[in-house]
Each structure stands twice: as structure tokens, then as C-alpha cells.
Enzyme design. Structure first.
Site, PDB file in Angstrom:
ATOM      1  CG  MET A  33      -4.996  -2.307   3.195  1.00 24.59           C
ATOM      2  SD  MET A  33      -5.377  -2.358   4.946  1.00 24.59           S
ATOM      3  CE  MET A  33      -5.678  -0.637   5.258  1.00 24.59           C
ATOM      4  CG  HIS A  40      -3.772   3.530  -3.381  1.00 26.33           C
ATOM      5  ND1 HIS A  40      -5.016   3.981  -2.999  1.00 26.33           N
ATOM      6  CD2 HIS A  40      -3.231   2.956  -2.285  1.00 26.33           C
ATOM      7  CE1 HIS A  40      -5.213   3.689  -1.735  1.00 26.33           C
ATOM      8  NE2 HIS A  40      -4.155   3.068  -1.272  1.00 26.33           N
ATOM      9  CD  GLN A  64      -3.094  -2.905   7.839  1.00 25.46           C
ATOM     10  OE1 GLN A  64      -2.545  -3.781   7.184  1.00 25.46           O
ATOM     11  NE2 GLN A  64      -2.902  -1.617   7.557  1.00 25.46           N
ATOM     12  CE  LYS A 152      -2.765   8.824   3.793  1.00 26.21           C
ATOM     13  NZ  LYS A 152      -3.065   8.157   5.082  1.00 26.21           N
ATOM     14  CD  GLN A 156       2.111   1.042   6.040  1.00 24.54           C
ATOM     15  OE1 GLN A 156       1.208   0.519   6.658  1.00 24.54           O
ATOM     16  NE2 GLN A 156       1.944   1.464   4.796  1.00 24.54           N
ATOM     17  CG  MET A 187      -4.623  12.150  -2.697  1.00 25.75           C
ATOM     18  SD  MET A 187      -6.047  11.928  -3.733  1.00 25.75           S
ATOM     19  CE  MET A 187      -5.883  13.383  -4.758  1.00 25.75           C
ATOM     20  CB  SER A 188      -6.463   9.361   3.352  1.00 26.88           C
ATOM     21  OG  SER A 188      -6.963   8.366   4.216  1.00 26.88           O
ATOM     22  CB  SER A 189      -9.084   4.752   1.747  1.00 26.09           C
ATOM     23  OG  SER A 189      -8.025   4.330   0.922  1.00 26.09           O
TER      24      SER A 189
HETATM   25  O1  PAF Z   1      -0.620   1.088   3.678  1.00 29.03           O
HETATM   26  C1  PAF Z   1      -1.482   0.211   3.501  1.00 29.03           C
HETATM   27  O2  PAF Z   1      -2.406   0.347   2.700  1.00 29.03           O
HETATM   28  C2  PAF Z   1      -1.385  -1.065   4.336  1.00 29.03           C
HETATM   29  O3  PAF Z   1      -0.909  -0.819   5.606  1.00 29.03           O
HETATM   30  C3  PAF Z   1      -0.589  -2.178   3.650  1.00 29.03           C
HETATM   31  C4  PAF Z   1       0.876  -1.785   3.485  1.00 29.03           C
HETATM   32  C5  PAF Z   1      -1.182  -2.489   2.282  1.00 29.03           C
HETATM   33  C6  PAF Z   1      -0.620  -3.458   4.491  1.00 29.03           C
HETATM   34  O4  PAF Z   1      -1.921  -3.939   4.623  1.00 29.03           O
END
Ligand code: PAF
Length: 282
Positions: A33, A40, A64, A152, A156, A187-189
Site C-alpha cells: 500500500m 517491503h 480494508q 508481521k 493476513q 517495521m510498519s508504515s
Molecule cells: O499488507 C498490505 O500491505 C495489504 O494488506 C495488501 C496485501 C497490499 C492488500 O492491500
């Protein structure tokens, strides 16, 4: 592949590429995202090592996010993201708009039952429906062989693996290890929302996971006792616990007694920022 990274904005162009002669060999896909961080980048690097073509998507998926969540404030850093993706060896970045992904009249949703009602799913209604729907669309557009996702977001991965198996998608998920800051914060946005004091307090997520692991290794297998010790530590650092769960690392079923297959998964508010993390007990 080598030459310069290409940015693809339209679905038609992306689909045409997957059918062209350029597109041969193993396709690795990193859905994101945006607001790219080293987590990433590590996914792109894993893909680069294993695949002939590496595609990344950058799309902030509105479906989401819940009505009171942080969609509007989510960091948007496209230019920097593209630089980072190129340096990590990505060949194509797919950047669709919401008009393309959810055009007027959009009516079809992908929903996985059961496993989406627990943990984050219990706290974020419809979150996983948004994830499974957008990832289905992205997989249909990009046609990847392998999809790289960070652990993390442990639930999902489990939800998407269920969907892939139930709906016969051909893509295989490569789960990749959590990348951490030097003080072990995952790490996370969302870390960008933390002020200086919160950033220090956020270390308690990892510390509490470690504490559970240590106690387990010393012989404590009762999840209630493990949870209590984590709660005490988190509360000491003014964290507000959303959940702490001890689950089977494969099925995500709750554990009555912790064992070597147990994963502890947590969500904690530090200030108003909700952070998640998880760890195997061994
Ligand atoms: O993990 C994410 O960044 C999001 O949930 C994804 C998999 C890109 C779906 O929008």
C-alpha cells in the site's frame, strides 16, 4: 530482467504485459500500500533473488480500512517509494487508481469465513474482506507465480493461503520474516504516527513477546499465565492491549496449552496508534 523499472498505471497495460513475450520465467509479486520501509524492500529483494520478473503494486486499498481507521492519514510517499523499489531491483510497479479497481457498479467481494472472525478480524470488521478482494484482483491482473508477504501480518498470510487453496488460485505465498528496527520494533508504515515518547514505549511489543517466549522455555505452558505476564509489562509502558492470543502457528486455532507449534500474536495501542506483532514460542 535488468533494464529500467517501468511504472504501469492501467489494468489493461498490466494484463497485456503478462501475456507478452517479455513476460517469461517466474513472476514474483510484492503487493503493497506504499509508504515503503525496509520490510517491503526485503520482500522485493527476496523476490529478486528467486524470480525472473519482479512486480510490485502500490495501491492504498480503501476497502480494508474501517470508517474510524487511518485511511486519510495513511502516509503517501509515491516518489520516494518508486526510488526505493527501483533500487531493490523491481522491474514493474503497478499503480492503479480506486476508479480502476472499484469502478461504479462494483458488486463482487471475496470473503473467507471463520479464520477472518478471530484476532484482527474480530476487531476490524470487513478488513479481511477488503484484503481478500483486492489481492484476488491483483493476482488476476498480475498473474504471479510467487507472492511475497511479511509475517508481521501473520493472520493476513493465513487468510490468503486459505483463499488461494479454496479458490484454486495458482499463486504460492512466500512468507518472509519480520524486519525490525535496531530496538526490535517491527517495521510498519504506522510507526510514522508515533511521537518520540510513544516510539520508545512501542518497544514493549517485542519485549512482551520475548517475555512469553522466555517463560515458555522455562516451563510455563499455561496461556493465561503467559498472557498475564505480558499484560503487566505492556501496561507498565502505558500500552492499551487490543488482544494477546496464543494460537497454533498453522491453523490459528486457540491453544489451551502452549507447545512448540504455538505462535503468540498481539495488537496493542500505543497512544492512538494500533501496532501488531507476533512470534513463535520456540
Ligand atoms: O499488507 C498490505 O500491505 C495489504 O494488506 C495488501 C496485501 C497490499 C492488500 O492491500
Amino acid at each position: 530482467m535488468s533494464s529500467k523499472m517501468k511504472v504501469i498505471q492501467s489494468i489493461e497495460e498490466m494484463v497485456a504485459l503478462t501475456k507478452s513475450d517479455l513476460w517469461s520465467g517466474t513472476i514474483g509479486f510484492v503487493p503493497t500500500m506504499g509508504a515503503l520501509h525496509r520490510g517491503h524492500i526485503s520482500l522485493a529483494e527476496y523476490a529478486r533473488k528467486e524470480c525472473d520478473i519482479v512486480v510490485m503494486s502500490i495501491y492504498l486499498n480503501p476497502t480494508q480500512f474501517g470508517p474510524n481507521e487511518d485511511l486519510d492519514n495513511y502516509p503517501k510517499t509515491l516518489k520516494a517509494d518508486l526510488d526505493k523499489a527501483e533500487k531493490a531491483g523491481v522491474d514493474y510497479v503497478f499503480t492503479p487508481t480506486s476508479k480502476m479497481m472499484y469502478p461504479d457498479g462494483f458488486k463482487s467481494w471475496v470473503n473467507v469465513e471463520g479464520i477472518t472472525d478471530i484476532l484482527c478480524g474480530a476487531k476490524r470488521p470487513n478488513h479481511f474482506r477488503g484484503v481478500t478482494t483486492i489481492v484476488s484482483k491483483l493476482m488476476n491482473i498480475v498473474s504471479p507465480d510467487l507472492m511475497y508477504m511479511g509475517e508481521k501480518d501473520y493472520q493476513q498470510i493465513a487468510v490468503l493461503n486459505t483463499m488461494i487453496s479454496d479458490l484454486n488460485f495458482r499463486t504460492v505465498i512466500r512468507p518472509c520474516p519480520i524486519i525490525r528496527e535496531s530496538d526490535n520494533l517491527a517495521m510498519s508504515s504506522r510507526n510514522a504516527y508515533l511521537n518520540e515518547d510513544e516510539r520508545i514505549r512501542a518497544r514493549v511489543l517485542y519485549q512482551s513477546l520475548q517475555k512469553a517466549r522466555t517463560l515458555y522455555k522455562q516451563g510455563t505452558a499455561d496461556p493465561e499465565i503467559l498472557r498475564k505476564s505480558m499484560q503487566e509489562l505492556i501496561q507498565l509502558h502505558a500500552g492499551k492491549i487490543d488482544y494477546i492470543e496464543f494460537v497454533d502457528r498453522n491453523t490459528l486455532d486457540k491453544k489451551e496449552t502452549a507447545d512448540d507449534n504455538t505462535r503468540v500474536i498481539i495488537a496493542v495501542f500505543i497512544g492512538s496508534t494500533r501496532l501488531i506483532d507476533n512470534m513463535d514460542l520456540v
